[in-house]
Design a protein around this motif. Structure first.
Motif, short mmCIF file in Angstrom:
data_model
loop_
_atom_site.label_atom_id
_atom_site.label_comp_id
_atom_site.label_asym_id
_atom_site.label_seq_id
_atom_site.Cartn_x
_atom_site.Cartn_y
_atom_site.Cartn_z
N UNK A 19 32.59 51.29 61.55
CA UNK A 19 31.79 52.39 62.09
C UNK A 19 32.13 53.70 61.39
N UNK A 20 33.42 53.89 61.18
CA UNK A 20 33.81 55.11 60.48
C UNK A 20 33.23 55.13 59.08
N UNK A 37 36.86 57.02 63.57
CA UNK A 37 36.97 58.23 64.37
C UNK A 37 36.78 57.90 65.84
N UNK A 93 24.25 49.04 55.92
CA UNK A 93 24.36 49.81 57.17
C UNK A 93 23.56 49.13 58.27
N UNK A 105 30.57 53.68 58.12
CA UNK A 105 29.14 53.97 58.26
C UNK A 105 28.91 55.45 58.37
N UNK A 106 29.69 56.09 59.26
CA UNK A 106 29.46 57.51 59.53
C UNK A 106 29.82 58.39 58.34
N UNK A 160 25.27 46.12 59.55
CA UNK A 160 26.40 46.49 60.40
C UNK A 160 25.92 46.83 61.81
N UNK A 161 24.89 47.65 61.87
CA UNK A 161 24.36 48.04 63.18
C UNK A 161 23.85 46.82 63.91
N UNK A 183 35.82 49.28 64.26
CA UNK A 183 35.98 50.74 64.28
C UNK A 183 36.04 51.27 62.85
#
Lengths: 282, 444
Positions: free
Chosen positions: A21-22, A1, A35, A24-25, A38-39, A18
């Protein structure tokens, strides 16, 4: 996103991140350690990118470093001891930035138990998300934080900027704390003792004349100044070095690092003097 | 304000700036500020320029709208500089503009980039002397032998010329990047804050400043917090506050000690454990702090919310308003694309209504009395004067209603970081990336 209208073109790597991240969200099923990993990788990548900048953003660097610290602390607590599950990835490897999704696979030393590897919860090596995540050690995290913050100190706080700005009515005054020779007598040093003697962080006279400076600043990294090319400021010269008897004009906000600057400048003083003389033609 | 229980109805008034979608980097607006009377509106941009707009005197025949703002003065405040010693370029972007109250015919403002603050005098010239004896009108000197009579030069009217000249330059006091300047209520001193330090200046003195706050640790590796904003109390000339990247605000009293490293008050809200995430600290970083006009309250802006604090209560804010809570579930993406670091400002209308910006060129207002809030959009599509702006709504999840916008459709490149409210009237200035919108309330 990423939203409509985002103009930059995404490289493969960036597209992959990206996508992560999506994921993850939007995903509720992504396990927490994944998670977190990833961060963490995003943080380290950003720090690495900032290190390559001439002037990293201090605010962002601190925020990201704190996030890494937070994750680091969490991982430490979970394992009960400093984590060291780094696998085939050395601290000096460029792998922080080289996250190609297809190229990296996770390898664990066979001896590591499931508990110890809780920070890198693997399912299958074919899982594309996990394939693109690196495992980093506690040491790696600490060194990443330290190095960016140390760099920031060094890059930023050597001396005040040398820029000459044209003034309206006022002749701008320059702080005296660099030790370069004064060429131009036009610089009118107000030898006034500062009326406001109460500030604590200041270049008080005795501080600068105290020649035991070297001891305090032994551990400052002067590697930047070890290069052959020493660029002298082309701007109008600075007030006289500390060797003079003139009372120093105090410039409180420009800090104790001025002393470190003096140490650095002293070693190059004669060289800089020489260059200045050539430039000014005196 | 929103007196009498009637909500303000906002109408488009004007928009300034290029229509082009392709934004020139130098035109990006970086600060917006009304002067104390509201007659002048200043903007600073990334190219180091300041543009000042002046409100027309109210036209008695046009009772339906207040005077328009037209360009009054444009000048180059800061130039890019190169620090040769560190091989660093110093950006000319204007970070903040603050007006001094008017004392005489001229106007004064402070403008700052990352390193240098300048005091500018803006003065009008509408007369010029004519009839010199020894000089021609164009300035050339006359041959004295041709002078046969003497006359007294007189002032004749001329086209209005607005001149800006730098009166003071406050340089070389900040190692880190200046994020705030704030003029003291004594109108003689002001503070400037960078990431780690705050300095106090006297407006007349450029060669020295006091360091009043220094949070730089001896060892930079121990650095965990930076200063993000600072402001003087509007009435109490010894009091100022500064906010941090950890979401705290410290109130300091300069009478307590020369170096205000020990705060008088520390404002901090304990974290809500249910909202905890990897990004909690980043989104708690305060991007702006502003006192209410009375000085009784202060407002802080962090990434997702606006908080109102009572100066007498340190342990939590008295009110919290969610600006765009729907972004909480998108934080990882916003971190990835760096939007999470965007620094939104906020502003007051007196002590009753607060305003702040968001994405997609939306901006939000919260009425503290009615507890109502509204989302409006700064867009050229709504540019019919006196047409009331339509409230906007973002659909966080689920079925999107008609006229709602889904979160995933928001344009994160269109951010409103800078807004300003006229000190006396319901006129607001809202900056999109490179355009300045002026809205006013509907007058009947």
């Amino acid at each position: 996103m990423l939203g409509r209208g985002l103009k930059r073109k995404l490289s493969d790597y960036e597209e992959n991140v990206a996508g992560l991240s999506s994921a993850f969200d939007s995903s509720r099923n992504l396990p927490y350690p994944l998670k977190r990993q990833l961060v963490l990788n995003m943080c380290l990548t950003k720090l690495q990118t900032y290190k390559m900048l001439v002037e990293p953003n201090l605010h962002r660097s601190v925020l990201i470093a704190n996030t890494v610290r937070q994750i680091q602390e969490e991982m430490r607590q979970e394992s009960g001891q400093p984590i060291n599950v780094c696998t085939g990835i050395t601290p000096s490897s460029p792998s922080y930035t080289g996250m190609e999704s297809s190229g990296i696979s996770l390898q664990l030393p066979s001896g590591i138990s499931q508990q110890e590897s809780s920070c890198c919860d693997l399912r299958s090596a074919e899982d594309p998300i996990e394939n693109s995540l690196l495992i980093v050690s506690d040491d790696d995290m600490s060194s990443a934080i330290s190095s960016i913050l140390k760099d920031l100190d060094f890059v930023e706080d050597i001396s005040p900027p040398t820029c000459l700005v044209p003034s309206g009515d006022d002749q701008p005054k320059f702080p005296e704390n660099t030790g370069l020779k004064l060429e131009d007598d036009r610089q009118d040093l107000k030898g006034a003792e500062c009326v406001f003697g109460s500030f604590e962080i200041s270049n008080s006279t005795s501080y600068l004349k105290d020649l035991a400076i070297d001891d305090i600043f032994e551990d400052i990294d002067t590697s930047m100044y070890d290069s052959d090319f020493c660029c002298p400021p082309l701007m109008p010269p600075r007030p006289p070095p500390i060797a003079t008897e003139e009372p120093l004009k105090t410039f409180p906000s420009c800090n104790s690092s001025s002393a470190s600057n003096i140490q650095i400048c002293r070693t190059d003083l004669s060289e800089l003097d020489h260059i200045m003389e050539i430039l000014v033609g005196s | 304000g929103a007196g009498g229980g009637n909500d303000i109805q906002w109408c488009f008034s004007q928009v300034k700036g290029a229509v082009d979608d392709d934004v020139a980097e130098a035109d990006i607006i970086s600060t917006v500020e009304f002067n104390h009377s509201g007659e002048l509106l200043a903007t600073g941009d990334k190219g180091g320029r300041v543009v000042i707009f002046q409100q027309e005197q109210e036209n008695k025949t046009q009772s339906h709208s207040r005077g328009e703002y037209n360009v009054y003065s444009t000048f180059q405040s800061h130039e890019p500089e190169f620090d040769y010693l560190k091989s660093l370029e110093i950006e000319e972007k204007i970070n903040k503009i603050r007006w001094l109250p008017q004392k005489n015919a001229a106007q004064f403002l402070l403008s700052t980039n990352d390193k240098t603050i300048k005091l500018w005098k803006i003065s009008e010239r509408d007369k010029r002397p004519e009839g010199y004896n020894l000089k021609e009108e164009d300035g050339r000197y006359r041959d004295p032998t041709t002078v046969t009579t003497l006359r007294v030069p007189v002032f004749r009217p001329m086209d209005l010329m607005v001149e800006a000249s730098p009166r003071r330059i406050f340089a070389n006091a900040h190692t880190y990047h200046i994020n705030s300047i704030s003029i003291n209520s004594d109108y003689e001193t002001y503070l400037s804050a960078d990431d780690l330090r705050i300095n106090l200046w006297h407006l007349e003195i450029t060669d020295r400043s006091f360091n009043i706050v220094d949070i730089k640790p001896a060892n930079m590796e121990e650095l965990t917090e930076v200063i993000t904003a600072a402001e003087f109390h509007p009435n109490s000339c010894n009091t100022f506050v500064y906010s941090s990247s950890k979401g705290t605000i410290r109130l300091c009293d300069m009478r307590a000690s020369a170096l205000c490293d020990r705060h008088s008050k520390l404002f901090e809200e304990p974290e809500d454990p249910s909202n905890r995430s990897f990004f909690s600290e980043i989104i708690s970083s305060i991007s702006d702090v502003k006192f209410s006009h009375s000085g009784r309250y202060m407002m802080t802006r962090d990434y997702l919310s606006v908080k109102i604090w009572d100066l007498n209560m340190e342990n939590r804010p008295v009110e919290t308003y969610q600006v765009h809570e729907y972004l909480r579930s998108k934080l990882c993406s916003l971190y990835e694309n760096d939007c999470i670091f965007d620094k939104f400002e906020c502003c007051w209308n007196g002590s009753d209504i607060v305003m702040t910006g968001s994405y997609n060129n939306f901006f939000r207002m919260f009425d503290r009395n009615t507890k109502r809030d509204i989302t409006l959009e700064a867009s050229r599509e709504n540019n019919k004067p006196r047409t009331v702006l339509k409230p906007r709504k973002v659909c966080a999840s689920g079925k999107r209603k008609k006229d709602e916008i889904s979160v995933d459709s928001l344009d994160f490149n269109k951010k409103i970081l800078h807004t300003a409210w006229h000190p006396k009237e319901n006129i607001i200035a809202v900056a999109t990336t490179n355009n300045l919108y002026i809205f006013q309330d509907k007058m009947n």
